[in-house]
Design a protein around this motif. Structure first.
Motif, PDB file in Angstrom:
ATOM      1  N   TYR A 228       0.791  -1.237   0.010  1.00  0.00           N
ATOM      2  CA  TYR A 228       0.064  -0.058   0.004  1.00  0.00           C
ATOM      3  C   TYR A 228       0.905   1.265   0.025  1.00  0.00           C
ATOM      4  O   TYR A 228       1.793   1.463   0.797  1.00  0.00           O
ATOM      5  N   GLN A 229       0.637   1.848  -0.770  1.00  0.00           N
ATOM      6  CA  GLN A 229       1.151   3.266  -0.848  1.00  0.00           C
ATOM      7  C   GLN A 229       2.637   3.272  -1.209  1.00  0.00           C
ATOM      8  O   GLN A 229       3.566   3.746  -0.285  1.00  0.00           O
TER       9      GLN A 229
ATOM     10  N   LYS B 275     -16.783   1.463   9.554  1.00  0.00           N
ATOM     11  CA  LYS B 275     -16.619   1.289   7.901  1.00  0.00           C
ATOM     12  C   LYS B 275     -17.700   0.438   7.401  1.00  0.00           C
ATOM     13  O   LYS B 275     -17.905  -0.566   7.957  1.00  0.00           O
ATOM     14  N   ASP B 276     -18.301   0.771   6.418  1.00  0.00           N
ATOM     15  CA  ASP B 276     -19.215   0.169   5.567  1.00  0.00           C
ATOM     16  C   ASP B 276     -20.327  -0.443   6.646  1.00  0.00           C
ATOM     17  O   ASP B 276     -21.216  -1.186   6.366  1.00  0.00           O
TER      18      ASP B 276
ATOM     19  N   GLN C 286      -7.151  12.108  12.821  1.00  0.00           N
ATOM     20  CA  GLN C 286      -7.088  12.338  11.482  1.00  0.00           C
ATOM     21  C   GLN C 286      -5.613  12.203  10.893  1.00  0.00           C
ATOM     22  O   GLN C 286      -4.613  12.626  11.422  1.00  0.00           O
TER      23      GLN C 286
ATOM     24  N   GLY D 180      -3.767   5.455   6.436  1.00  0.00           N
ATOM     25  CA  GLY D 180      -4.183   5.395   5.057  1.00  0.00           C
ATOM     26  C   GLY D 180      -5.810   5.252   4.650  1.00  0.00           C
ATOM     27  O   GLY D 180      -6.161   4.091   5.667  1.00  0.00           O
ATOM     28  N   ASP D 181      -6.671   5.474   3.957  1.00  0.00           N
ATOM     29  CA  ASP D 181      -7.842   5.013   3.746  1.00  0.00           C
ATOM     30  C   ASP D 181      -8.112   3.715   3.500  1.00  0.00           C
ATOM     31  O   ASP D 181      -9.054   3.190   4.209  1.00  0.00           O
ATOM     32  N   ALA D 182      -6.992   2.951   3.134  1.00  0.00           N
ATOM     33  CA  ALA D 182      -7.483   1.601   2.930  1.00  0.00           C
ATOM     34  C   ALA D 182      -7.084   0.606   4.104  1.00  0.00           C
ATOM     35  O   ALA D 182      -7.702  -0.467   4.225  1.00  0.00           O
TER      36      ALA D 182
ATOM     37  N   GLU E  57      -7.302  -0.381   8.068  1.00  0.00           N
ATOM     38  CA  GLU E  57      -8.515  -0.497   8.934  1.00  0.00           C
ATOM     39  C   GLU E  57      -7.927  -1.163  10.403  1.00  0.00           C
ATOM     40  O   GLU E  57      -8.817  -1.442  11.330  1.00  0.00           O
TER      41      GLU E  57
ATOM     42  N   ASP F 286      -2.290   3.063  -5.716  1.00  0.00           N
ATOM     43  CA  ASP F 286      -1.506   3.130  -4.563  1.00  0.00           C
ATOM     44  C   ASP F 286      -1.663   1.625  -4.065  1.00  0.00           C
ATOM     45  O   ASP F 286      -1.180   1.480  -2.680  1.00  0.00           O
TER      46      ASP F 286
END
Ligand SMILES: *[C@@H]1O[C@H](CO)[C@@H](O)[C@H](O)[C@H]1NC(C)=O
Ligand SMILES: *[C@@H]1O[C@H](CO)[C@@H](O)[C@H](O)[C@H]1NC(C)=O
Ligand SMILES: *[C@@H]1O[C@H](CO)[C@@H](O)[C@H](O)[C@H]1NC(C)=O
Ligand SMILES: *[C@@H]1O[C@H](CO)[C@@H](O)[C@H](O)[C@H]1NC(C)=O
Length: 474
Positions: free
Chosen positions: A110-111, A146-147, A202, A206-208, A210, A254
């Motif tokens: 990732y990234q 999330k979700d 914040q 990273g967004d992905a 969890e 990413d």
């Protein structure tokens, strides 16, 4: 995530850079398999800094996060003795039991080499979350919400009222401890304690991503829970961390294939040759001994420091300030930032550094030593070795992260009397050159240093941030 390995790699890299700024390293084509796949070198850019102050501020923040991680090391001696005794009992029990079950799971890079995560399934409904597998910490937490996921919908979910809080230099995570069934790499712990985070400052993840699963030893756990790998009875687990470069993934995404995590053993299709082992000297992080560092064949004076945490959750390589200074003193036109990071001209490509573990010497090339560019023109780059400050009193002095680990197959074994970390060469075609040579052949090998080269894709320096958030500081 233990950052020890990173430190060692950084030192090595720095040494290499300094000693031979312009000489090209002789290489052995038979060993340097990556040259089979010419790929334009890509470098990722750090966040945009308008001036030196902003850059300093950014690196200070990362450093603060790292220090917070080390500060969390917090064990009083009584507790440690109790834990050591428990660990001895556990090992005795284990030795009477059957062999580990073995299972694999694919990782996501990732990234741009910043962090590696895997899908972890939680609860009776098998909700899947993307979790960083972190040998540098020992707690497991994930996010709620999330979700629309509600962990309480699982029939096996058991909540608690025990608060969980993790504070980092640059943020914090808090929530509540709970337990449920947790599955990773085909193996399930029925009552795994973990935290459901309801607050994450914040920018920490990273967004992905969890959550984070710690694969360190119990003494490091701030929630005082048994780490997942021990709950499923594994005495060994292994990582093939695939660099983005090795998988030829477009830099536009990413996410890239990130290799394989094997729980309960090792996957013999992913490495070749012998495994070179180092004893774990303190079962908290996966802490091993650094035997030496050179930069461009110049020996770095370690000044008595040698404790290296092998940390899959850290992107870069941390080392004591005085060591990092020695490393970069060999890199022409390198500049120190007040935070302990260094920048140097991206064109400085002839530096290499070596790190000794066990009887092996591992060489890092300039690719490993560059964390990313710090300006839009790609002129100056952030160095992979960074200072974690003065470490005279710290139990952990170096952090060996993914910049090093992407070049080897790494095996974390708790099967014997003494836990050990093993490094082996990646199997052919997996994107790294052979990583080591025996230390006593150093003199002869100096003439052919390139043949022992480690290559890796420069990670995005942004991912340093991710590594720090894996810290479970109290
Ligand atoms: C080992 O890795 C290979 C390649 O990723 C995979 O196909 C195989 O299933 C793995 N073996 C085991 C025992 O998990
Ligand atoms: C667990 O309990 C805590 C504290 O009572 C509560 O705040 C939280 O919402 C509960 N979590 C779930 C998933 O029910
Ligand atoms: C491990 O040791 C053997 C023998 O000393 C060596 O040939 C091999 O390259 C080493 N591999 C790694 C990754 O250290
Ligand atoms: C990617 O790999 C190629 C060879 O396989 C190498 O020449 C190049 O320098 C690598 N790029 C990075 C950024 O490491």
């Amino acid at each position: 995530m233990v950052n020890i390995r990173l430190a060692a790699a950084c030192l090595a890299a720095a040494s290499a850079l300094m000693a031979q700024p312009s000489a090209s390293m002789p290489t052995s084509p038979s060993i340097r398999s990556p040259t089979d796949h010419p790929i334009a070198k890509r470098r990722f850019q750090l966040p945009t800094f308008n001036n030196q102050d902003e850059l300093e501020e950014w690196t200070e923040q990362h450093k603060a996060g790292l220090r917070a991680k080390y500060a969390s090391k917090l064990q009083d001696s009584h507790k440690r003795e109790t834990q050591a005794a428990e660990e001895r009992r556990r090992k005795r029990r284990r030795s009477l039991q059957a062999r580990d079950q073995v299972g694999d799971v694919s990782l996501i890079n990732y990234q741009h080499d910043s962090t590696f995560y895997a899908p972890v399934s939680i609860g009776s409904q098998g909700h899947s979350v993307n979790i960083v597998l972190d040998t540098g910490s020992s707690d497991f937490w994930t996010v709620q919400g999330k979700d629309g996921w509600n962990p309480a919908q699982s029939s096996s979910f058991v909540n608690s009222t025990t608060p969980f809080k993790i504070t980092y230099g640059s943020g914090s995570v808090s929530g509540t401890l709970a337990s449920d069934s947790v599955t990773l790499a085909g193996q399930t712990a029925n009552k795994q304690k973990f935290a459901i985070a309801t607050y994450i400052s914040q920018g920490l993840l990273g967004d992905a991503v969890e959550g984070i699963m710690g694969l360190g030893f119990p003494s490091l756990s701030t929630s005082k829970s048994t780490p997942f790998w021990q709950n499923v009875g594994a005495t060994e687990f292994s990582f093939y961390l695939a660099s983005e470069n090795s998988t030829f993934t477009s830099s536009n995404s990413d996410k890239a294939p990130g290799g394989t995590f094997t729980l309960g053993g090792r996957n013999t299709t992913l490495f070749k040759g012998d495994i070179n082992w180092s004893d774990v000297i303190d079962e908290s992080y996966w802490l091993i001994t650094l035997g030496g560092v050179t930069v461009n064949n110049q020996v770095v004076n370690l000044q008595g420091t040698n404790k290296v945490a092998v940390d899959t959750g850290t992107t870069l390589i941390g080392a004591p300030a005085s060591i990092v200074d020695q490393i970069y003193s060999q890199v022409p036109n390198s500049k120190q930032l007040s935070s302990g990071y260094y920048t140097f001209p991206c064109a400085e490509t002839s530096t290499s550094a070596t790190l000794h573990f066990g009887n092996q010497e591992y060489t890092l090339t300039s690719n490993d030593l560059i964390a990313g560019t710090v300006d839009t023109t790609g002129t100056m780059c952030l160095g992979a070795f960074f200072s974690i400050g003065s470490t005279s009193k710290d139990e952990l002095q170096y952090i060996l992260g993914d910049a090093f680990l992407m070049n080897v197959y790494s095996i974390f074994s708790n099967a014997g009397k003494t836990a050990q970390v093993g490094f082996a060469s990646l199997a052919d075609g997996l994107g790294s050159s052979t990583a080591s040579r025996t230390v006593n052949s150093v003199v002869a090998a100096n003439a052919a240093i390139g043949s022992a080269s480690l290559t890796s894709y420069p990670f995005v320096a942004l991912t340093l941030f991710v590594a720090f958030i894996t810290t479970f500081a109290v």
